[in-house]
Motif scaffolding. Sequence first.
Motif, PDB file in Angstrom:
ATOM      1  N   MET A   1       0.832  -1.139   0.019  1.00  0.00           N
ATOM      2  CA  MET A   1      -0.003   0.097   0.056  1.00  0.00           C
ATOM      3  C   MET A   1       0.809   1.410  -0.140  1.00  0.00           C
ATOM      4  O   MET A   1       0.482   2.246  -0.780  1.00  0.00           O
ATOM      5  N   ALA A   2       2.120   1.100   0.605  1.00  0.00           N
ATOM      6  CA  ALA A   2       2.804   2.331   0.673  1.00  0.00           C
ATOM      7  C   ALA A   2       3.538   2.456  -0.440  1.00  0.00           C
ATOM      8  O   ALA A   2       3.749   3.824  -0.882  1.00  0.00           O
ATOM      9  N   ALA A   3       3.699   1.380  -1.234  1.00  0.00           N
ATOM     10  CA  ALA A   3       4.567   1.583  -2.577  1.00  0.00           C
ATOM     11  C   ALA A   3       3.563   2.126  -3.523  1.00  0.00           C
ATOM     12  O   ALA A   3       3.993   3.035  -4.186  1.00  0.00           O
ATOM     13  N   VAL A   4       2.271   1.824  -3.325  1.00  0.00           N
ATOM     14  CA  VAL A   4       1.231   2.471  -4.153  1.00  0.00           C
ATOM     15  C   VAL A   4       1.282   3.935  -3.766  1.00  0.00           C
ATOM     16  O   VAL A   4       0.930   4.734  -4.691  1.00  0.00           O
ATOM     17  N   SER A   5       1.150   4.117  -2.516  1.00  0.00           N
ATOM     18  CA  SER A   5       0.930   5.489  -2.341  1.00  0.00           C
ATOM     19  C   SER A   5       2.027   6.530  -2.748  1.00  0.00           C
ATOM     20  O   SER A   5       2.138   7.663  -3.323  1.00  0.00           O
ATOM     21  N   PHE A   6       3.234   5.878  -2.480  1.00  0.00           N
ATOM     22  CA  PHE A   6       4.427   6.478  -3.157  1.00  0.00           C
ATOM     23  C   PHE A   6       4.441   6.880  -4.723  1.00  0.00           C
ATOM     24  O   PHE A   6       5.051   7.840  -5.226  1.00  0.00           O
ATOM     25  N   SER A   7       4.175   5.579  -5.217  1.00  0.00           N
ATOM     26  CA  SER A   7       4.106   5.932  -6.649  1.00  0.00           C
ATOM     27  C   SER A   7       3.066   6.940  -7.371  1.00  0.00           C
ATOM     28  O   SER A   7       3.281   7.932  -8.095  1.00  0.00           O
ATOM     29  N   GLY A   8       1.966   6.779  -6.535  1.00  0.00           N
ATOM     30  CA  GLY A   8       0.778   7.930  -6.836  1.00  0.00           C
ATOM     31  C   GLY A   8       1.120   9.545  -6.751  1.00  0.00           C
ATOM     32  O   GLY A   8       1.076  10.360  -7.358  1.00  0.00           O
ATOM     33  N   LEU A   9       1.996   9.397  -5.512  1.00  0.00           N
ATOM     34  CA  LEU A   9       2.676  10.697  -5.157  1.00  0.00           C
ATOM     35  C   LEU A   9       3.711  11.308  -5.982  1.00  0.00           C
ATOM     36  O   LEU A   9       3.647  12.333  -6.347  1.00  0.00           O
ATOM     37  N   PHE A  10       4.524  10.171  -6.617  1.00  0.00           N
ATOM     38  CA  PHE A  10       5.373  10.659  -7.276  1.00  0.00           C
ATOM     39  C   PHE A  10       5.015  11.080  -8.760  1.00  0.00           C
ATOM     40  O   PHE A  10       5.305  11.915  -9.268  1.00  0.00           O
ATOM     41  N   LEU A  11       4.041  10.186  -9.446  1.00  0.00           N
ATOM     42  CA  LEU A  11       3.190  10.696 -10.570  1.00  0.00           C
ATOM     43  C   LEU A  11       2.688  11.998 -10.393  1.00  0.00           C
ATOM     44  O   LEU A  11       2.551  12.733 -11.342  1.00  0.00           O
ATOM     45  N   ALA A  12       1.996  12.127  -9.364  1.00  0.00           N
ATOM     46  CA  ALA A  12       1.223  13.420  -9.158  1.00  0.00           C
ATOM     47  C   ALA A  12       2.107  14.594  -9.266  1.00  0.00           C
ATOM     48  O   ALA A  12       1.967  15.674  -9.786  1.00  0.00           O
ATOM     49  N   SER A  13       3.453  14.417  -8.359  1.00  0.00           N
ATOM     50  CA  SER A  13       4.384  15.471  -8.398  1.00  0.00           C
ATOM     51  C   SER A  13       4.876  15.905  -9.798  1.00  0.00           C
ATOM     52  O   SER A  13       5.145  17.108 -10.345  1.00  0.00           O
ATOM     53  N   VAL A  14       5.156  14.755 -10.501  1.00  0.00           N
ATOM     54  CA  VAL A  14       5.580  14.959 -11.881  1.00  0.00           C
ATOM     55  C   VAL A  14       4.850  15.859 -12.813  1.00  0.00           C
ATOM     56  O   VAL A  14       4.915  16.783 -13.588  1.00  0.00           O
ATOM     57  N   ALA A  15       3.442  15.071 -12.810  1.00  0.00           N
ATOM     58  CA  ALA A  15       2.413  15.905 -13.770  1.00  0.00           C
ATOM     59  C   ALA A  15       2.189  17.419 -13.164  1.00  0.00           C
ATOM     60  O   ALA A  15       1.978  18.146 -14.150  1.00  0.00           O
ATOM     61  N   LEU A  16       2.194  17.812 -11.774  1.00  0.00           N
ATOM     62  CA  LEU A  16       2.136  18.944 -11.328  1.00  0.00           C
ATOM     63  C   LEU A  16       3.293  20.017 -11.976  1.00  0.00           C
ATOM     64  O   LEU A  16       2.822  21.015 -12.238  1.00  0.00           O
ATOM     65  N   ILE A  17       4.526  19.355 -11.551  1.00  0.00           N
ATOM     66  CA  ILE A  17       5.845  20.216 -12.181  1.00  0.00           C
ATOM     67  C   ILE A  17       5.614  20.310 -13.732  1.00  0.00           C
ATOM     68  O   ILE A  17       6.023  21.489 -14.288  1.00  0.00           O
ATOM     69  N   ASN A  18       5.230  19.561 -14.259  1.00  0.00           N
ATOM     70  CA  ASN A  18       5.164  19.604 -15.813  1.00  0.00           C
ATOM     71  C   ASN A  18       4.036  20.551 -16.067  1.00  0.00           C
ATOM     72  O   ASN A  18       4.171  21.293 -17.089  1.00  0.00           O
ATOM     73  N   PHE A  19       3.006  20.432 -15.588  1.00  0.00           N
ATOM     74  CA  PHE A  19       1.820  21.548 -15.656  1.00  0.00           C
ATOM     75  C   PHE A  19       2.228  22.881 -15.423  1.00  0.00           C
ATOM     76  O   PHE A  19       2.095  23.693 -16.254  1.00  0.00           O
ATOM     77  N   ILE A  20       3.103  23.240 -14.501  1.00  0.00           N
ATOM     78  CA  ILE A  20       3.641  24.503 -14.116  1.00  0.00           C
ATOM     79  C   ILE A  20       4.595  25.123 -15.308  1.00  0.00           C
ATOM     80  O   ILE A  20       4.352  26.101 -15.923  1.00  0.00           O
ATOM     81  N   PHE A  21       5.464  24.127 -15.681  1.00  0.00           N
ATOM     82  CA  PHE A  21       6.320  24.553 -16.952  1.00  0.00           C
ATOM     83  C   PHE A  21       5.418  24.956 -18.184  1.00  0.00           C
ATOM     84  O   PHE A  21       5.808  25.729 -18.861  1.00  0.00           O
ATOM     85  N   VAL A  22       4.555  23.762 -18.651  1.00  0.00           N
ATOM     86  CA  VAL A  22       3.822  24.100 -19.750  1.00  0.00           C
ATOM     87  C   VAL A  22       2.978  25.393 -19.613  1.00  0.00           C
ATOM     88  O   VAL A  22       2.770  26.098 -20.509  1.00  0.00           O
ATOM     89  N   PHE A  23       2.209  25.352 -18.484  1.00  0.00           N
ATOM     90  CA  PHE A  23       1.463  26.813 -18.382  1.00  0.00           C
ATOM     91  C   PHE A  23       2.438  27.998 -18.557  1.00  0.00           C
ATOM     92  O   PHE A  23       1.787  29.116 -19.163  1.00  0.00           O
ATOM     93  N   GLY A  24       3.530  27.865 -17.922  1.00  0.00           N
ATOM     94  CA  GLY A  24       4.311  29.390 -18.301  1.00  0.00           C
ATOM     95  C   GLY A  24       4.839  29.410 -19.545  1.00  0.00           C
ATOM     96  O   GLY A  24       5.095  30.630 -19.866  1.00  0.00           O
ATOM     97  N   THR A  25       4.986  28.296 -20.165  1.00  0.00           N
ATOM     98  CA  THR A  25       5.553  28.445 -21.713  1.00  0.00           C
ATOM     99  C   THR A  25       4.204  29.026 -22.606  1.00  0.00           C
ATOM    100  O   THR A  25       4.474  29.775 -23.552  1.00  0.00           O
ATOM    101  N   CYS A  26       2.925  28.576 -22.230  1.00  0.00           N
ATOM    102  CA  CYS A  26       1.922  29.008 -22.848  1.00  0.00           C
ATOM    103  C   CYS A  26       1.875  30.637 -22.628  1.00  0.00           C
ATOM    104  O   CYS A  26       1.540  31.265 -23.752  1.00  0.00           O
ATOM    105  N   VAL A  27       1.942  30.813 -21.489  1.00  0.00           N
ATOM    106  CA  VAL A  27       1.933  32.396 -21.224  1.00  0.00           C
ATOM    107  C   VAL A  27       3.241  33.230 -22.095  1.00  0.00           C
ATOM    108  O   VAL A  27       2.898  34.132 -22.700  1.00  0.00           O
TER     109      VAL A  27
END
Length: 283
Positions: A1-27
């Motif tokens: 369960m911890a591994a799944v939670s860590f995996s989800g947290l890692f994917l969510a963090s990567v997606a969020l960082i990517n969103f910030i970069f892409v959104f800034g590029t769009c601006v």
Amino acid sequence: MAAVSFSGLFLASVALINFIFVFGTCVEFVKFISFRAIYYNITGRAPQVQESSSRGWSVALQDPAVLRPLAVDLALLFLFAVQHSLLAVESVKRRLRAVFGVLQRGFYVFTTALALQVLIRYWQPVRDAPFLWNSSTAPWSTWLPLLCFIIHFLCWLIIFSIVLIFDYAELMGIKQVYYHCLGLGDPLSMKSPRAQRLYAHLRHPVYLEVCVVLWAVPCLSLDRLLLSGVLSLYLTCGHSLDTRDYTYLSAQLHNKLDLFSRSAQPGSNGQPVSATTASCKEE
């Protein structure tokens, strides 16, 4: 369960960082393609591209000071077109999905933003060639840049509205990660057949608005002509909407407006209407 939670947290963090970069590029891209072309005229500052001399086109097009920036700009546009088209090929998408998994869409928009960053930062203005048209003289210098500003503002407002219709979170690759963490699978598989048909062949849903932004400028320099011409041609090649698509998009627009109007109203159980739940119910 911890591994799944860590995996989800890692994917969510990567997606969020990517969103910030892409959104800034769009601006930055909006500033580059739109407001930078008219900002100097509105504020009364010197134009970004200097006033051309009395040289004719035959002389200017043989000048290395003109040809070198055009060659660099053409290479930047080619780099963006190759990236944006190659990674959209279905066979390439399958291979990327095998490597990046649920982050495949995020990787696509990341590389698109990266290509745009290179284009923006290394774009070479052509300063030694005549303008194709120029509104720097009165009375055009007063009202035409302001008119272009209003047109650009309205076009970007329409583009933003269309992006909302197409589910911004899914376009950016965030919704895929969210659904994966909840075990819901691919968001596209939960859409209606009409939506899947649209997503299967649509490449550029904001064709007309972007073309207006590209060409509605108070001064058209040679490098701006290259930018507008190449991007317009690229958008034209990827534009494939038909009547059924327009009917579906119209229905989705009314659904989104209805959702926004009801979002602040209490639901049947006294709770606010869930936008996440409503977004899963595609027409």
